[in-house]
Enzyme design. Structure first.
Site, PDB file in Angstrom:
ATOM      1  CG  HIS A 113     -12.730   1.983   4.018  1.00  0.00           C
ATOM      2  ND1 HIS A 113     -12.014   1.108   3.218  1.00  0.00           N
ATOM      3  CD2 HIS A 113     -12.028   2.084   5.172  1.00  0.00           C
ATOM      4  CE1 HIS A 113     -10.934   0.708   3.853  1.00  0.00           C
ATOM      5  NE2 HIS A 113     -10.915   1.271   5.044  1.00  0.00           N
ATOM      6  CB  CYS A 165     -10.070   2.775   0.839  1.00  0.00           C
ATOM      7  SG  CYS A 165     -11.363   1.988  -0.129  1.00  0.00           S
ATOM      8  CB  SER A 213      -0.931   0.016   1.200  1.00  0.00           C
ATOM      9  OG  SER A 213      -1.883  -1.005   1.049  1.00  0.00           O
TER      10      SER A 213
END
Lengths: 370, 585
Positions: free
Chosen positions: B362, B375, B319
């Site tokens: 989310h 996300c 990420s």
């Protein structure tokens, strides 16, 4: 062809040929003595260098035979092509050459490392012989007299990029001697001489540091007793301790202990001097004298000016190498790194030597008959 | 009969003159030979025979290495070597028995060593390394019984703090055949010690000094009577690093027992303050010749202690890569400060389902929220809409797939995937699913921690890539400045201020209320991004990249833990601790 073969058997200079063959044998023996303990990185195999050198000698003799089979006058037609080709090969070295010991001199064609600057010596001799024989009368004019300097200068420029001081000097000596022989005005030659000398401080700046150091160390070996000076000191000890008869082949203390630097290439004469003494050294000089004497004789008997100039070019090439190399090992001339003809290890140089002999023999085939 | 042409008289005359030059030349050689060999022959024979003139090489000490505050990290210590000069030994067996009593080495082994390493009778053969003081004294006292034995002193590399920064400093060792042939330096010889890895290798030309030597005359007992010639060795130049020893050490302690790296640098200059790798090794083991056992152990260790992970290894960035995807999306107008995307926890592409790390989803997220919550769904859509070609452009801008410019050898460039790359390497076309994987730093993309670090520096400075470096100055042994490495701006990327502002806001939010909350410090304002790289072969890799203070970044940090688990759980707290330590210093 039959006529040519007749000429070959009739006019072949056997004395020269025998002297060259003997020198090559002599060289192999000394080379074996100086490398049998595996000098250098290759190590192990005591015959490594001897085998390779023998191969070079064999290929050199093949070239030599090929050269004497063709009338040397054909070279006149190709002299410009030879000149341009050698210039291009020198440029190629600068572009893609391989570096060993800090200078870029080698060209790798397949597995064989070639040193174009060696072959360029022959190319220069051929080109100058052609140019000078054709323009002999025009050389009265000073501007015309400068032209060969320009042609040679191009070589020197390219060699200086490698950099190789010894080879550059060889070109200059070949040029000067050939100019002298063709009958240039002494006044002109002296002018050039004076100009060069007075510009020495300027040229000094173009020398590489190691070259400057070599010259300085030559003038005063104590400047660098363990570096460049060390080589000369050890070499002098080796030659000097050889005495009259030498310590016997393979018995040289200095040589076998590898106190000597580059003892299979530039400093091979030290091994000879130590192991075979004054007698061995004189024998070597005698063989060289035979070659030079035959070279001069061939020049004098040449059919034309071109032939005479080829022969004197080759003579000056050999003479300069012999004097500078032996002088260097004895510590009386600066260490310029010029190898000893027919003796020092090195493929390109061996080929160049034998090509040069081929030219001499060729000129001799067409000698005038009294 | 006479041929048609003959050379002119004038040339004949000139050739005769040349003959005189030739005669003079040979006479010159002959006279000199006569002088050298016959007249002075005896003198030289004496010199050669009693060549009790011994040539000894004196190694030059390598340059020392200091940390940024001038604290000594690497120096040289004297190493006394017991050697034997074969030519001076009368009876090797007797000598070996006498010697073995002193140095605690079986006499057979001494004989084997002499025979195995024999090169020529005058070259000393090394028998025993690192001779302790009491043995030195004994050998000196028994010199008359130990004819042929000499003590040589050579400088030996000494890494004062053992493992500290070992992967950056590198180690030294004996030059090998290939290195000797490749070298452009004509002064190198077999047996010379050169830098093999790390800074020792990169700055070899500066660190290595110039060997000296001496010629000494020795008497029948091998004692030096007089020094005939001497050339003093010239020590190498010293390096002053940008590394802060204390920060480096703190980070290494923090990582102890783990596998991973921490990089800390000043984004405004490119100076690396700490480059931590664990596990590490002790470069002192290599200082002369490493023992076979040590080499086996280090080179076959499954944790690769010899590798500089931060620079030489590549991994999926997970990420943390969303920074790049986000940057591209904002800059290309695909996202902006207001665009919201709804995350249900799942994203379906044809029959494939890609999920968010948060099972329940989310909900509706803005860009800043999406980055701070990391996300997946938001960035899947960004990646899909951008497409691989535009993504590749931005990856290239950020220096991925290319070698980072740093003063270390063997830098990995990783893999920057593209449609052409996939066609070439895997002979497959690029699928939309590949876009999705790439958008969150999974799939084919491989980056080194250093590359990720370079990206976070560019974010902190809003587009500046400074050359990362570990050395700030080179100083000669006399203290003269040889070279000064001021910051070098490699390139500035053309990305708008607003884009950087939004990305940075997202990174700050990550720490304050997002996945990076464990990095939140009440001492300093940190911004950053966590990452967890899925690893099919084992435990996931944990990432954290960030900078501080948020308002005016003066330091960037990258934490990477191989098989370390979750980025937020494992890497973020280490980053906070390190940064707090840095700001307290």
């Amino acid at each position: 062809m039959r006529e040519r073969l007749g000429k070959l058997t009739e006019n072949l200079d056997y004395t020269l040929l025998i002297a060259v063959v003997l020198l090559c044998f002599y060289g192999i023996v000394i080379l074996y003595s100086s490398t049998r303990f595996g000098y250098g990185v290759v190590g192990e195999n005591p015959l490594f260098y001897v085998k390779r050198q023998s191969l070079w000698i064999a290929s050199g003799f093949l070239l030599l035979i090929m050269i004497i089979l063709v009338d040397y006058h054909n070279l006149e037609r190709f002299s410009l092509a030879i000149y341009i080709f050698s210039i291009l090969s020198l440029i190629l070295v600068i572009v893609v050459g391989r570096i060993t010991h800090g200078s870029r001199r080698w060209l790798y064609l397949g597995v064989f490392p070639l040193q174009p600057s060696e072959f360029a010596k022959i190319a220069l001799i051929i080109f100058l012989a052609d140019f000078l024989s054709k323009n002999k009368t025009k050389m009265e004019n000073f501007t015309y007299f400068l032209l060969p300097f320009f042609y040679t200068g191009l070589y020197i420029l390219l060699i200086f990029m490698q950099p190789d001081l010894g080879t550059s000097l060889t070109y200059i000596v070949i040029l000067i001697i050939m100019l002298f022989v063709v009958g240039s005005r002494i006044k002109y030659l002296l002018t050039i001489f004076l100009v060069t000398f007075s510009s020495f401080p300027v040229l000094w700046h173009f020398l590489k540091d190691y070259q400057k150091r070599r010259i300085l160390v030559f003038l005063n070996p104590n400047l660098d007793p363990l570096g460049s000076g060390y080589n000369v000191i050890q070499s002098k000890i080796a030659i000097g301790s050889g005495g009259l008869l030498g310590k016997g082949i393979f018995q040289g203390l200095q040589s076998q202990l590898k106190f000597l630097p580059a003892q299979h290439t530039d400093f091979i004469f030290s091994v000879l001097g130590e192991e075979l003494g004054f007698i061995g050294a004189v024998l070597l000089l005698f063989l060289y004298i035979v070659i030079i004497w035959r070279g001069i004789k061939i020049a004098l008997e040449a059919k034309d000016i071109f032939g005479a100039l080829l022969a004197t070019g080759v003579v000056s090439f050999f003479l300069f190498h012999i004097v500078v190399n032996i002088g260097m090992t004895m510590g009386i001339l600066p260490a310029t790194g010029l190898p000893l003809p027919f003796i020092s290890y090195g493929g390109s140089f061996m080929l160049t030597n034998l090509i040069a002999v081929g030219l001499l023999l060729n000129v001799h085939l067409y000698k005038i008959k009294w | 009969m006479k041929d048609s042409y003959q050379i002119p008289k004038e040339i004949e005359q000139r050739i005769n003159w040349l003959l005189i030059l030739i005669i003079i030349s040979f006479l010159f050689l002959l006279i000199n030979l006569w002088h050298l060999q016959i007249i002075r022959g005896g003198e030289f024979q004496e010199r050669a025979v009693k060549n009790c003139i011994r040539s000894l090489v004196e190694e030059a000490p390598r340059g020392q290495i200091y940390d940024t505050h001038g604290e000594l990290l690497v120096n040289n210590r004297p190493n006394v070597i017991v050697s034997v000069i074969p030519a001076e030994v009368d009876n090797l067996e007797d000598l070996s028995i006498r010697l073995s009593k002193l140095i605690n080495l079986p006499s057979e082994e001494i004989i084997i060593k002499v025979n195995k390493n024999f090169e020529n009778p005058y070259k000393p053969v090394k028998i025993f390394d690192d001779c302790p003081q009491h043995i030195i004294i004994e050998i000196e006292e028994n010199k008359d019984k130990l004819k042929g034995v000499i003590l040589e002193v050579n400088p030996r590399r000494n890494y004062i703090y053992q493992e500290l920064a070992a992967n950056c400093l590198g180690y030294v060792g004996e030059i090998n055949k290939e290195e000797l042939e490749r070298s452009e330096n004509s002064n190198l010889q077999g047996g010379d010690i050169i830098g093999k890895t790390g800074l020792e290798k990169y700055y070899e030309e500066f660190l290595r000094g110039e060997k000296g030597g001496k010629e000494v005359e020795v008497d029948a007992l091998g004692r030096e009577v007089a020094t005939l010639l001497r050339k003093k060795p010239v020590p190498g130049n010293d390096l002053i690093l940008t590394i802060d020893k204390d920060l480096q050490r703190f980070g290494e302690k923090l990582l102890a027992g783990k596998k991973g790296s921490i990089i800390l640098s000043n984004p405004q200059t490119g100076e690396i303050l700490a480059l931590i790798n664990q596990p590490s090794f002790n470069p002192n083991l290599f200082a002369n010749i490493i023992s076979y056992e040590d080499w086996q152990r280090l080179s076959t260790d499954p944790n690769y202690p010899l590798t500089n992970r931060a620079v030489q290894n590549t991994y999926q960035p997970g990420s943390t890569f969303k920074i790049v995807t986000g940057l591209a999306a904002l800059e290309e107008g695909i996202s902006n400060s207001t665009r919201k995307i709804y995350c249900s926890g799942k994203f379906t592409l044809k029959d494939q389902v890609f999920s968010c790390w948060k099972k329940g989803g989310h909900g509706s997220l803005s860009f800043v929220d999406a980055l701070s919550q990391s996300c997946n769904i938001y960035f899947y859509i960004m990646g899909m809409e951008l497409g691989i070609n535009r993504m590749e452009k931005y990856m290239q801008k950020m220096g991925l797939g290319e070698e980072i410019s740093i003063d270390l050898p063997e830098v990995s460039s990783g893999i920057r995937p593209s449609a052409q790359w996939k066609q070439r390497e895997l002979n497959e076309i690029w699928f939309p699913g590949d876009d999705i994987n790439l958008s969150i730093g999974q799939g084919y993309l491989l980056v080194s921690p250093l590359q990720m670090h370079s990206i976070i520096c560019a974010i902190a400075t809003e587009g500046l890539f400074y050359r990362l470096h570990l050395v700030k100055q080179i100083i000669s042994a006399e203290g003269q400045l040889v070279q000064n490495f001021s910051p070098v701006l490699l390139r500035r990327i053309d990305i708008s201020k607003e884009t950087f502002k939004l990305v940075k806001e997202g990174l700050r939010a990550t720490i304050v209320k997002g996945t990076g909350w464990r990095a939140n410090s009440n001492e300093i304002s940190i911004a950053g991004k966590t990452g967890t790289a899925q690893n099919p072969h084992g435990e996931n890799h944990a990432w954290f990249v960030g900078f501080a203070p948020y308002e005016n970044p003066e330091i960037c940090i990258t934490v990477f833990l191989e098989n370390g688990g979750e980025g937020g759980e494992a890497a973020a707290p280490l980053a906070r601790e390190t940064l707090e330590y840095y700001f307290r210093m």
